[in-house]
Enzyme design. Sequence first.
Site, PDB file in Angstrom:
ATOM      1  N   GLY A  26       0.826  -1.199   0.000  1.00 37.02           N
ATOM      2  CA  GLY A  26       0.000   0.000   0.000  1.00 37.02           C
ATOM      3  C   GLY A  26       0.856   1.242   0.000  1.00 37.02           C
ATOM      4  O   GLY A  26       1.930   1.287  -0.609  1.00 37.02           O
ATOM      5  N   GLN A  28       2.823   2.808   2.314  1.00 35.50           N
ATOM      6  CA  GLN A  28       4.196   2.625   2.761  1.00 35.50           C
ATOM      7  C   GLN A  28       4.861   1.449   2.050  1.00 35.50           C
ATOM      8  O   GLN A  28       6.040   1.517   1.687  1.00 35.50           O
ATOM      9  CB  GLN A  28       4.240   2.409   4.276  1.00 35.50           C
ATOM     10  CG  GLN A  28       3.964   3.652   5.103  1.00 35.50           C
ATOM     11  CD  GLN A  28       5.072   4.687   5.012  1.00 35.50           C
ATOM     12  OE1 GLN A  28       6.225   4.368   4.778  1.00 35.50           O
ATOM     13  NE2 GLN A  28       4.706   5.948   5.200  1.00 35.50           N
ATOM     14  N   SER A  51      -4.806 -10.402  -4.390  1.00 34.25           N
ATOM     15  CA  SER A  51      -4.608  -8.992  -4.044  1.00 34.25           C
ATOM     16  C   SER A  51      -4.540  -8.130  -5.301  1.00 34.25           C
ATOM     17  O   SER A  51      -3.858  -8.473  -6.273  1.00 34.25           O
ATOM     18  CB  SER A  51      -3.320  -8.822  -3.236  1.00 34.25           C
ATOM     19  OG  SER A  51      -2.998  -7.451  -3.083  1.00 34.25           O
ATOM     20  N   SER A  53      -3.027  -5.487  -5.516  1.00 37.84           N
ATOM     21  CA  SER A  53      -1.704  -4.865  -5.577  1.00 37.84           C
ATOM     22  C   SER A  53      -0.666  -5.739  -6.273  1.00 37.84           C
ATOM     23  O   SER A  53       0.418  -5.255  -6.608  1.00 37.84           O
ATOM     24  CB  SER A  53      -1.215  -4.538  -4.161  1.00 37.84           C
ATOM     25  OG  SER A  53      -2.054  -3.591  -3.524  1.00 37.84           O
ATOM     26  N   ILE A  85      -5.088  -5.852  11.006  1.00 38.74           N
ATOM     27  CA  ILE A  85      -4.975  -7.192  10.423  1.00 38.74           C
ATOM     28  C   ILE A  85      -3.592  -7.807  10.649  1.00 38.74           C
ATOM     29  O   ILE A  85      -3.353  -8.952  10.273  1.00 38.74           O
ATOM     30  CB  ILE A  85      -5.312  -7.191   8.917  1.00 38.74           C
ATOM     31  CG1 ILE A  85      -4.277  -6.382   8.132  1.00 38.74           C
ATOM     32  CG2 ILE A  85      -6.716  -6.660   8.682  1.00 38.74           C
ATOM     33  CD1 ILE A  85      -4.487  -6.488   6.629  1.00 38.74           C
ATOM     34  N   HIS A 108       5.238   0.976  12.767  1.00 40.78           N
ATOM     35  CA  HIS A 108       4.430   1.496  13.878  1.00 40.78           C
ATOM     36  C   HIS A 108       4.384   0.410  14.939  1.00 40.78           C
ATOM     37  O   HIS A 108       4.290  -0.775  14.619  1.00 40.78           O
ATOM     38  CB  HIS A 108       3.026   1.854  13.393  1.00 40.78           C
ATOM     39  CG  HIS A 108       2.100   2.360  14.460  1.00 40.78           C
ATOM     40  ND1 HIS A 108       2.472   3.296  15.408  1.00 40.78           N
ATOM     41  CD2 HIS A 108       0.802   2.064  14.728  1.00 40.78           C
ATOM     42  CE1 HIS A 108       1.449   3.555  16.210  1.00 40.78           C
ATOM     43  NE2 HIS A 108       0.429   2.815  15.823  1.00 40.78           N
ATOM     44  N   GLU A 227     -13.678  29.465   5.182  1.00 43.51           N
ATOM     45  CA  GLU A 227     -12.999  30.072   6.331  1.00 43.51           C
ATOM     46  C   GLU A 227     -12.506  29.047   7.356  1.00 43.51           C
ATOM     47  O   GLU A 227     -11.499  29.284   8.029  1.00 43.51           O
ATOM     48  CB  GLU A 227     -13.935  31.076   7.014  1.00 43.51           C
ATOM     49  CG  GLU A 227     -14.371  32.232   6.129  1.00 43.51           C
ATOM     50  CD  GLU A 227     -13.196  33.006   5.542  1.00 43.51           C
ATOM     51  OE1 GLU A 227     -12.122  33.042   6.165  1.00 43.51           O
ATOM     52  OE2 GLU A 227     -13.355  33.563   4.441  1.00 43.51           O
ATOM     53  N   GLU A 231      -9.035  26.981   4.045  1.00 41.90           N
ATOM     54  CA  GLU A 231      -7.836  27.778   4.315  1.00 41.90           C
ATOM     55  C   GLU A 231      -6.922  27.149   5.370  1.00 41.90           C
ATOM     56  O   GLU A 231      -5.808  27.637   5.598  1.00 41.90           O
ATOM     57  CB  GLU A 231      -8.235  29.195   4.733  1.00 41.90           C
ATOM     58  CG  GLU A 231      -8.890  29.976   3.602  1.00 41.90           C
ATOM     59  CD  GLU A 231      -9.127  31.442   3.948  1.00 41.90           C
ATOM     60  OE1 GLU A 231      -8.502  31.932   4.911  1.00 41.90           O
ATOM     61  OE2 GLU A 231      -9.937  32.071   3.257  1.00 41.90           O
TER      62      GLU A 231
END
EC number: 1.1.1.86
Length: 339
Positions: A26, A28, A51, A53, A85, A108, A227, A231
């Site tokens: 994905g 990373q 998959s 990917s 997962i 992580h 606003e 911004e």
Amino acid sequence: MPNRYYEKDGNLDFLAGRTVAIIGYGSQGHAHALNLRDSGVDVVVGLPAGSKSTAKAEAAGLKVLSPADAAKTANVVMILVPDHIQADLYNNEIAPHMTAGKTLMFAHGFNIHFGQIKPPVDIDVTMVAPKAPGHRVRELYTEGVGVPALVAVHQNATGQALERALAYALALGCLKAGVIDTNFREETESDLFGEQAVLCGGAAELVRAGFQTLVDAGYAPEIAYFECLHELKLIVDLIQEGGLSYMRYSVSDTAEYGDYTRGPRVVNDQTRAEMKKILSEIQSGEFARQWIEENKTGRKNFLAMREKGHNDQIEVVGRELREMMTFLKKKKEVGVPVA
């Protein structure tokens, strides 16, 4: 101060003759796989059968295996699939192949710190966590710059865990910018707190509250959107570039005065007390237990909150207004996944 490491501190020899398995492809995953490959590291990608990917990874010239076969083949296994997962994937497909002397890596620390993954004691367990989304990790690598990262050692069975982690960070391009030493507890708890209290939860609620305050007072939703949401990027970019002082230097004196005199009324003692409570819930494991249970029971509450947020007035107005903004990169509007 924590130790900082740069290019002179990394040595690719610590990855020589070793195969690195990148589990996931994905945001990373693709950056790690491509950067390491382009740095001369032997890389395989671990993806489940079917998959979407797989075609992308193979088109990039990468070898794709099942997660189990990738872990069996590799000496270093970097897990880059979503937190929720990781534990099942590790226990079912990766753990049987984590033999003595191998390295298990993360970007992580959630699953290690909260005990969802319990690696054997005879392997190294480390972390290299780039402080940028994957596309920036890849982009800046190709520009010869690199992004900063964190590095941590949880287990040092071989006596070379840090050296191998720094070699990985070097191949990823992060040592060009600099890597800061941490540990799994500090990275995990501070990362979760930043997401919940400031970057995602705090910022989103601040934007929504400001928008709703203006709309309830009779201002046009379109004006309120500009606003209070549109911004925000302008201000955040200034803060990222030069800190709060540079932002205040760059805005009008009127805005700066309002910052000093009104900002503390928005983020007040009550807000700070809630921040401390949120941090305490992270430190005690309460948040982790709640999130783990949510995933085990089908994510019903999570998906309901996601759908509700997608249908908020500020989101509806935003989707309409972004059609006017030809200067924005055209992106497909994100729908609400149901699973």
